[in-house]
Design a protein around this motif. Structure first.
Motif, mmCIF file in Angstrom:
data_model
loop_
_atom_site.group_PDB
_atom_site.id
_atom_site.type_symbol
_atom_site.label_atom_id
_atom_site.label_comp_id
_atom_site.label_asym_id
_atom_site.label_seq_id
_atom_site.Cartn_x
_atom_site.Cartn_y
_atom_site.Cartn_z
ATOM 1 N N PHE A 161 2.489 12.198 -70.164
ATOM 2 C CA PHE A 161 2.396 12.834 -71.540
ATOM 3 C C PHE A 161 3.301 14.194 -71.733
ATOM 4 O O PHE A 161 3.760 14.641 -70.310
ATOM 5 N N LEU A 162 3.329 14.067 -72.172
ATOM 6 C CA LEU A 162 4.001 15.538 -72.435
ATOM 7 C C LEU A 162 3.094 16.500 -73.675
ATOM 8 O O LEU A 162 2.973 16.125 -74.727
ATOM 9 N N MET A 163 3.695 17.838 -73.105
ATOM 10 C CA MET A 163 2.474 18.895 -73.553
ATOM 11 C C MET A 163 3.733 19.897 -73.865
ATOM 12 O O MET A 163 4.287 20.604 -72.971
ATOM 13 N N ILE A 164 3.062 21.070 -74.960
ATOM 14 C CA ILE A 164 3.357 21.920 -74.741
ATOM 15 C C ILE A 164 3.149 23.764 -74.413
ATOM 16 O O ILE A 164 1.902 23.713 -75.241
ATOM 17 N N PRO A 165 3.418 24.370 -73.577
ATOM 18 C CA PRO A 165 2.238 25.319 -73.128
ATOM 19 C C PRO A 165 1.993 25.964 -73.977
ATOM 20 O O PRO A 165 3.039 26.744 -74.380
ATOM 21 N N MET A 166 0.996 26.552 -73.690
ATOM 22 C CA MET A 166 0.628 27.670 -74.934
ATOM 23 C C MET A 166 -0.126 28.688 -73.637
ATOM 24 O O MET A 166 -1.229 28.762 -73.553
ATOM 25 N N CYS A 167 0.248 29.769 -74.985
ATOM 26 C CA CYS A 167 -0.614 30.850 -74.266
ATOM 27 C C CYS A 167 -1.691 31.999 -74.859
ATOM 28 O O CYS A 167 -2.076 32.631 -75.244
ATOM 29 N N GLY A 168 -1.822 31.314 -76.806
ATOM 30 C CA GLY A 168 -2.767 31.941 -77.420
ATOM 31 C C GLY A 168 -4.439 31.963 -76.990
ATOM 32 O O GLY A 168 -4.750 31.075 -76.111
ATOM 33 N N MET A 169 -4.482 32.280 -78.167
ATOM 34 C CA MET A 169 -6.465 32.190 -77.754
ATOM 35 C C MET A 169 -6.735 30.686 -78.835
ATOM 36 O O MET A 169 -7.777 30.141 -78.014
ATOM 37 N N VAL A 170 -6.032 30.334 -78.985
ATOM 38 C CA VAL A 170 -6.168 29.163 -79.376
ATOM 39 C C VAL A 170 -4.734 27.563 -79.434
ATOM 40 O O VAL A 170 -3.901 28.417 -79.852
ATOM 41 N N GLU A 171 -4.949 26.805 -79.724
ATOM 42 C CA GLU A 171 -4.313 25.414 -79.391
ATOM 43 C C GLU A 171 -4.046 25.268 -81.065
ATOM 44 O O GLU A 171 -3.834 25.154 -82.149
ATOM 45 N N SER A 172 -2.785 26.469 -81.411
ATOM 46 C CA SER A 172 -2.013 27.010 -82.558
ATOM 47 C C SER A 172 -1.108 26.374 -83.590
ATOM 48 O O SER A 172 -1.103 26.252 -84.795
#
Length: 239
Positions: A161-172
């Motif tokens: 599985f592959l994901m893009i780390p995000m640091c916002g309030m929502v998965e934008s």
């Protein structure tokens, strides 16, 4: 143009037709085709599962074309894969789109070709674009729809599985933006870490012939009159 029965021909078959048809195009045009193909790869491919938004379908093709991914697979068990013509802007003529009726069929073909199944999802913290091991072998990135994501069948079949780390309030990030980031990052890493990322010499000849055929006006007629090749149905003309 509809191209039929040109796969797996001897290399000399392609060379003869390339040498003939290149006389009907400028050297600059021929050089552009060669330079572009030199950056193409089949080490990585992309699969879109029931992507019903035409703009997202077109964006995926444009990302593959821009970053050198030669093949793309689609699953159309729920809805057809119909890229928006105003968005795709002809890039679908330079990427091989392989259509499948079911996810089962698509996954079976990818695995038979030796691809790892890599499911893209923000909900499983396995690998990121920076940590994903590109050296373990060829891989297929699987993208789902904007809202439903990838199917349970893909999740069950996935090797990683592959994901893009995000640091916002929502998965934008939407599908198109996520695909652009992943395809760009991973093709860059492939070119840095994999010595044999390019098309094979035989694959290059086959693709170059296909592209020249699309680029030369009345290519089918020229080949028929000169070499006796069957007349191919003309569908589109690349300018």
């Amino acid at each position: 143009m509809k191209m039929t029965n040109i796969e797996n021909r001897p290399d000399d078959w392609y060379r003869q037709r390339i040498d003939l048809l290149r006389e009907f195009m400028t050297e600059d045009r021929f050089s552009i085709l060669e330079r572009t193909l030199a950056m193409r790869t089949r080490y990585m491919t992309v699969m879109a599962e029931n992507m019903f938004h035409g703009q997202n379908a077109a964006a995926l093709i444009r990302h593959c074309e821009a970053f050198g991914v030669q093949d793309m697979h689609t699953v159309e068990s729920v809805c057809p894969f119909e890229p928006s013509a105003s968005v795709v802007r002809g890039t679908d003529q330079w990427v091989n789109v392989h259509r499948h009726k079911t996810t089962t069929e698509a996954l079976a073909e990818l695995k038979a070709q030796g691809y790892r199944i890599v499911a893209t999802t923000p909900h499983r913290n396995d690998s990121t674009p920076a940590t994903f091991d590109v050296t373990k072998g060829r891989f297929a990135l699987i993208f789902g729809t904007e809202h439903a994501g990838i199917s349970d069948e893909v999740i069950a079949a996935a090797d990683e599985f592959l994901m893009i780390p995000m640091c916002g309030m929502v998965e934008s990030l939407n599908v198109s933006a996520s695909a652009a980031i992943l395809i760009y990052t991973l093709t860059q890493r492939i070119r840095q870490d994999i010595p044999s990322w390019q098309l094979t010499p035989s694959e290059l000849l086959e693709m170059l012939y296909s592209w020249i055929f699309r680029s030369v006006k009345d290519a089918s007629g020229i080949l028929n009159r000169t070499l006796g090749d069957p007349i191919e149905e003309k569908k589109t003309n690349v300018k």
